[in-house]
Design a protein around this motif. Structure first.
Motif, PDB file in Angstrom:
ATOM      1  N   TRP A 197       0.859  -1.313  -0.250  1.00  0.00           N
ATOM      2  CA  TRP A 197      -0.478  -0.169   0.217  1.00  0.00           C
ATOM      3  C   TRP A 197       0.783   1.610  -0.197  1.00  0.00           C
ATOM      4  O   TRP A 197       0.940   2.628  -0.571  1.00  0.00           O
ATOM      5  N   ARG A 434      -2.738  -2.443  -8.556  1.00  0.00           N
ATOM      6  CA  ARG A 434      -4.165  -3.018  -8.256  1.00  0.00           C
ATOM      7  C   ARG A 434      -4.961  -4.016  -9.290  1.00  0.00           C
ATOM      8  O   ARG A 434      -5.867  -4.133  -9.020  1.00  0.00           O
ATOM      9  N   ARG A 437      -4.018  -7.105  -9.079  1.00  0.00           N
ATOM     10  CA  ARG A 437      -3.885  -7.726  -7.352  1.00  0.00           C
ATOM     11  C   ARG A 437      -6.065  -8.091  -7.584  1.00  0.00           C
ATOM     12  O   ARG A 437      -5.928  -9.063  -7.346  1.00  0.00           O
ATOM     13  N   ARG A 438      -6.283  -7.539  -8.504  1.00  0.00           N
ATOM     14  CA  ARG A 438      -8.076  -7.755  -8.339  1.00  0.00           C
ATOM     15  C   ARG A 438      -8.458  -8.753  -9.456  1.00  0.00           C
ATOM     16  O   ARG A 438      -9.323 -10.241  -8.808  1.00  0.00           O
TER      17      ARG A 438
END
Length: 466
Positions: A197, A434, A437-438
């Motif tokens: 993050w 991101r 990751r999804r």
């Protein structure tokens, strides 16, 4: 007579420093108890017994020169754990009892560090020993805190912060052009649950973080010696910075210990406490004089052009120089260790407790615990020479299925019978975006880079040892 040595307005600061320091000692001894058999024990990767056979006491003072069996190592660990717990209640002891408990902690832990070899070569080991030595002279709650020892704790914190700030500016251009955090969160030794993050934060914010770091490490440390409430504000600034580092990565107890030292600068309302006993005051002044002399070496190091990080200038680990991340790794490589039952495969991966391995696994929260094998694997990925003293022995232990070494791992893919072959490959690791990751559920993307250790059998290792 000794009223001028007293600092009654720092009794809360002393309470915080000593109780947190006792907790860190406890963590250190627990780490040793849980890992020494695989690292330093009789069947470990670098046994203490072999070390003390070739290194004399004067070069590495340690109780392990008298005995180095696994039972003795475990006894020292349990004694250190008991003393760490006792230190939480040492405020009720007489001054001499306080000193005895804290001196025992220092002697036992320095004995471990001095024979710990590559596994105990980290800056926070010397930092704990130096802080622990000073705690011997802080005294229990029923006497006034000695001001010189509090100053020495602030001086220790100054060296930690200012030394780290200097080595960053001198060591790597990315600290000067403010790009260090474009890489650091991804390439740090032991990423934590939130490291990805932090890595994905906007780059301008990373540059603000670097600027804030420079201010905290190069300006704020001088304010620790300013009058109150400025010193308390400086300490609070350091605490906030260290908390930020704690949630963005795993740095063993370095951040925890730095926060502990910061409390030494926090003032409060004075209490009605008796002055120091005369004999104790004399010891405090003697220790202050000793550290004034020892200051020559770290000051020379910080001011010199060839500044080094985390150096002890004596066998007692007192008056050290500190620093961290003088250079930043731009690309993350990981050592992936695999085994097979035959040359035809398949190859199965060993899992480590903390370091990245399975791309789908979220980096765990480990700190303030210290996984020493995992940390050394990070260094090996940077330069294989870091594993010269122990990596062949590690591979042999996997081939033999040695329980003390296997206990250092999270997952052994050969629970019933050891493999016939082992190897180690280098992989390039990147945090997933991101979108990735999804789509995949993974925290890492990895691609194979090269061989590190080619497939080996026990016969191959025996031939090499010949």
């Amino acid at each position: 007579m000794w009223h001028w040595l007293s600092a009654p307005e720092y009794q809360a600061a002393r309470f915080a420093v000593t109780h947190l320091l006792a907790l860190i000692y406890l963590i250190g001894f627990v780490c040793f108890l849980r890992q020494f058999r695989g690292l330093l024990g009789e069947r470990g990767l670098t046994p203490v017994a072999r070390f003390v056979d070739r290194v004399p006491f004067r070069r590495a003072p340690s109780v392990f020169h008298f005995r180095s069996s696994d039972r003795w190592l475990a006894g020292v660990a349990w004694t250190g754990i008991a003393a760490s717990l006792l230190a939480q209640f040492a405020d009720f002891a007489p001054v001499w009892g306080w000193m005895l408990v804290w001196a025992l902690l220092w002697v036992l832990y320095s004995s471990i560090v001095n024979v710990g070899q590559v596994w105990y070569g980290f800056g926070w080991e010397s930092l704990l020993l130096e802080a622990g030595f000073l705690a011997v002279f802080l005294g229990p709650a029923h006497v006034a805190p000695p001001a010189p020892v509090l100053w020495l704790l602030c001086w220790l914190l100054f060296r930690v912060e200012f030394g780290a700030g200097l080595i960053k500016l001198r060591g790597d251009s990315c600290w000067r052009d403010l790009t260090a955090l474009h890489y650091h969160h991804e390439t740090q030794p032991m990423p934590g649950p939130l490291s990805r993050w932090f890595h994905l934060l906007p780059r301008p914010l990373h540059e603000v973080e670097v600027l804030a770091n420079h201010g905290t490490q190069l300006v704020v440390p001088f304010l620790l010696f300013a009058p109150q409430p400025v010193a308390t504000v400086a300490a609070a600034t350091i605490v906030v910075t260290q908390l930020w580092l704690m949630v963005s990565g795993n740095f063993a107890w370095l951040n925890f210990l730095t926060i502990t030292l910061a409390f030494a600068a926090v003032g409060g309302p004075p209490g009605a406490l008796p002055d120091l006993p005369g004999w104790f005051a004399v010891l405090v002044l003697a220790v202050t004089a000793l550290f004034a002399v020892l200051a020559y070496w770290p000051v020379r190091n910080m001011l010199g052009r060839g500044q080094v990080m985390n150096r002890s200038f004596n066998r007692l680990h007192l008056g050290n120089t500190y620093g961290a991340f003088g250079s930043i790794t731009r690309v993350r490589y990981e050592v992936v260790v695999l085994g097979a039952s035959s040359s035809a495969g398949p190859w199965w991966e060993y899992g480590f407790k903390g370091k990245p391995g399975d791309p789908a696994r979220r980096p765990p929260q480990v700190a303030p615990y210290h996984l020493r094998l995992d940390w050394l694997m990070w260094f090996v990925a940077i330069n294989p020479s870091y594993g010269r003293a122990w990596l062949p022995r590690f591979m042999a232990a996997l081939l033999r299925g040695e329980a003390p070494v296997l206990a250092l791992l999270r997952h052994n893919p050969f629970p019933d019978e050891p493999p016939k072959l082992v190897k180690a490959d280098l992989y390039r690791y990147r945090f997933t975006s991101r979108e990735d990751r999804r789509e995949t559920g993974h925290h890492w993307n990895r691609t194979r880079s090269s061989d590190l250790v080619p497939p080996l059998s026990l016969d191959d290792l025996d031939e090499r040892s010949d």
